[in-house]
Structure formats: C-alpha cells, structure tokens
Design a protein around this motif. Structure first.
Motif, PDB file in Angstrom:
ATOM      1  N   ASP A   1       0.848  -1.189   0.000  1.00 40.42           N
ATOM      2  CA  ASP A   1       0.000   0.000   0.000  1.00 40.42           C
ATOM      3  C   ASP A   1       0.891   1.249   0.000  1.00 40.42           C
ATOM      4  O   ASP A   1       2.125   1.160   0.050  1.00 40.42           O
ATOM      5  CB  ASP A   1      -0.968  -0.001   1.188  1.00 40.42           C
ATOM      6  N   ILE A   2       0.271   2.427  -0.060  1.00 45.39           N
ATOM      7  CA  ILE A   2       1.026   3.671  -0.200  1.00 45.39           C
ATOM      8  C   ILE A   2       1.959   3.896   0.981  1.00 45.39           C
ATOM      9  O   ILE A   2       3.120   4.288   0.814  1.00 45.39           O
ATOM     10  CB  ILE A   2       0.068   4.864  -0.366  1.00 45.39           C
ATOM     11  N   PHE A   3       1.475   3.624   2.201  1.00 43.30           N
ATOM     12  CA  PHE A   3       2.319   3.822   3.371  1.00 43.30           C
ATOM     13  C   PHE A   3       3.508   2.856   3.351  1.00 43.30           C
ATOM     14  O   PHE A   3       4.647   3.246   3.627  1.00 43.30           O
ATOM     15  CB  PHE A   3       1.519   3.622   4.660  1.00 43.30           C
ATOM     16  N   GLY A   4       3.231   1.611   3.016  1.00 44.94           N
ATOM     17  CA  GLY A   4       4.304   0.629   2.944  1.00 44.94           C
ATOM     18  C   GLY A   4       5.339   0.992   1.897  1.00 44.94           C
ATOM     19  O   GLY A   4       6.548   0.831   2.116  1.00 44.94           O
ATOM     20  N   ALA A   5       4.873   1.499   0.751  1.00 47.12           N
ATOM     21  CA  ALA A   5       5.786   1.912  -0.314  1.00 47.12           C
ATOM     22  C   ALA A   5       6.651   3.082   0.147  1.00 47.12           C
ATOM     23  O   ALA A   5       7.848   3.145  -0.152  1.00 47.12           O
ATOM     24  CB  ALA A   5       5.001   2.293  -1.563  1.00 47.12           C
ATOM     25  N   TYR A   6       6.035   4.018   0.898  1.00 47.65           N
ATOM     26  CA  TYR A   6       6.803   5.156   1.416  1.00 47.65           C
ATOM     27  C   TYR A   6       7.874   4.690   2.397  1.00 47.65           C
ATOM     28  O   TYR A   6       9.020   5.156   2.347  1.00 47.65           O
ATOM     29  CB  TYR A   6       5.877   6.161   2.112  1.00 47.65           C
ATOM     30  N   VAL A   7       7.512   3.771   3.283  1.00 47.56           N
ATOM     31  CA  VAL A   7       8.473   3.255   4.265  1.00 47.56           C
ATOM     32  C   VAL A   7       9.654   2.587   3.558  1.00 47.56           C
ATOM     33  O   VAL A   7      10.824   2.823   3.895  1.00 47.56           O
ATOM     34  CB  VAL A   7       7.795   2.266   5.232  1.00 47.56           C
ATOM     35  N   VAL A   8       9.359   1.763   2.557  1.00 43.21           N
ATOM     36  CA  VAL A   8      10.431   1.087   1.813  1.00 43.21           C
ATOM     37  C   VAL A   8      11.312   2.116   1.106  1.00 43.21           C
ATOM     38  O   VAL A   8      12.550   2.017   1.125  1.00 43.21           O
ATOM     39  CB  VAL A   8       9.850   0.085   0.794  1.00 43.21           C
ATOM     40  N   GLY A   9      10.684   3.114   0.489  1.00 42.10           N
ATOM     41  CA  GLY A   9      11.451   4.155  -0.185  1.00 42.10           C
ATOM     42  C   GLY A   9      12.322   4.944   0.782  1.00 42.10           C
ATOM     43  O   GLY A   9      13.493   5.236   0.488  1.00 42.10           O
ATOM     44  N   PHE A  10      11.781   5.267   1.939  1.00 42.44           N
ATOM     45  CA  PHE A  10      12.520   6.049   2.933  1.00 42.44           C
ATOM     46  C   PHE A  10      13.701   5.255   3.492  1.00 42.44           C
ATOM     47  O   PHE A  10      14.818   5.774   3.600  1.00 42.44           O
ATOM     48  CB  PHE A  10      11.586   6.471   4.065  1.00 42.44           C
TER      49      PHE A  10
END
Length: 213
Positions: free
Chosen positions: A31-40
């Motif tokens: 999901d969007i939050f998970g994608a942000y965490v991985v990117g960060f």
C-alpha cells in the motif's frame, strides 16, 4: 543558503534510491504507506548506518528535507507508474545512479570526520549499498549485495579511484564527478557483460572446489 555539491549529491541520491524502493514496493503490491516506508529506508538506511559508525547524529534526524524528498519520489512514482513500475530497467537506472551518488557522499562525510582512507572507502560502500540491502530485506528478496552481482564492489572501486585521484592532486569537484561516473559505469558494464563474482556452493561429491567460477 548555498547548496554545496555533496548536499546536492545527497539529495539526488535520496530521490533516486527512494524511487527504486517505491518502485519495488509497488511491484510487490504494497500500500502507499508501505511503499513510502520502503522508499525512505532505501534512501536513508545506508547513511544512517554510516553516521552511527562515525559517531554522529543521523542526517535525516536533523533535516526534514529527506522525508520530503522521499514523499516527492513516492508522488513521482504514482504519477508515472505506467512507465516506472513495470520496467526493470527503471529500477536499475535509479539504483545505479543512487549507488554512485551515495558512494561519493559517504566518502566525503567520512573524510570530513577525519578518518583514514580505508575507512572512507568502507563508509562510501556502506552509504551506497546498505540502503539497497535493507530495501531488499523489507520486500523479502535476497539482497543484491549478497548475490553474485557487482554491487558493493562498484562502490569499493569508486572509493579506490577517489583516493588515487586525490593523491594525484586532482581538483575535488573533478574527483567527485569521476568517482560518481566510475561507480555507475562499473555497475552498468558488469550487468551488460554479465560479469559476476564467484559464488560459494556446497561441496559436491567428487569435487574439491566449492566455488562456482
């Protein structure tokens, strides 16, 4: 405030690595939050380990710009997902650029902290490769750094080139740019010509050599 070249490299590397992380997370249907965490984590993981090793406060805890850049990378990937997410070439492109940029940043920050050249090379390698390692762990993949791919070795090669040019009196900006290009070029050529490191394999009956060469 004037933006120095190391900070510029740091921001560009953050953007490139964040996109590589978000892209792989999207391919795994996070999901969007998970994608942000991985990117960060991809963007700041290597630098965080570097700063802890150098005994300084991790950079992203001092400046919010890295959080914002990761968010921009997420929005970029969402906006252009039709082209960014399905293509392996996209991941490779941003990953190789981030690898080169972060290697230079790691070298410079370790040098500024007063450590010897061999530590600088290790810190450049950690800054460039450790974020990708954490990214692969989060998405349940074997990290590139542990495969046969020329990945962390490209960072080491760039670090050696940086040191040699510095000893030869090369101007700093030229040294940084050549090191950046060298890391990217080593990574690209290794993949293009399918150059890999030998991998360790279990010893099979009747064979004495356990290296896959």
């Amino acid at each position: 405030m004037t933006l120095d070249i190391v900070t510029l490299f740091d921001y560009l590397g953050t953007f490139a690595f964040a996109i590589s992380g978000v892209r792989l997370a999207a391919a795994k249907k996070f999901d969007i939050f998970g994608a942000y965490v991985v990117g960060f984590v991809t963007a700041v993981g290597g630098g965080t380990i570097r700063d802890l090793c150098l005994g300084i406060t991790p950079f992203w805890m001092i400046q919010s710009s890295y959080v914002i850049i990761t968010a921009i990378a997420l929005l970029f990937t969402i906006a252009f997902k039709k082209w960014v997410v399905p293509l392996n070439a996209t991941f490779f492109f941003f990953d190789a650029i981030g690898l080169g940029l972060f290697t230079v940043v790691g070298l410079e920050k370790s040098l500024a902290a007063g450590f010897p050249f061999w530590v600088n090379i290790i810190m450049g390698c950690i800054t460039g490769a450790a974020g990708g390692m954490l990214r692969d762990v989060l998405i349940n993949e074997v990290p590139l750094i542990f495969r046969k791919d020329i990945y962390a070795v490209a960072c080491v090669g760039g670090g050696v080139i940086y040191y040699v040019l510095a000893k030869c009196g090369c101007p700093l900006i030229v040294d940084q740019f050549v090191t950046l290009c060298s890391v990217i070029l080593i990574r690209v050529l290794a993949v293009y010509f399918n150059v890999n490191l030998p991998s360790l394999r279990p010893v099979e009956e009747g064979k004495k050599n356990n290296l896959d060469i």
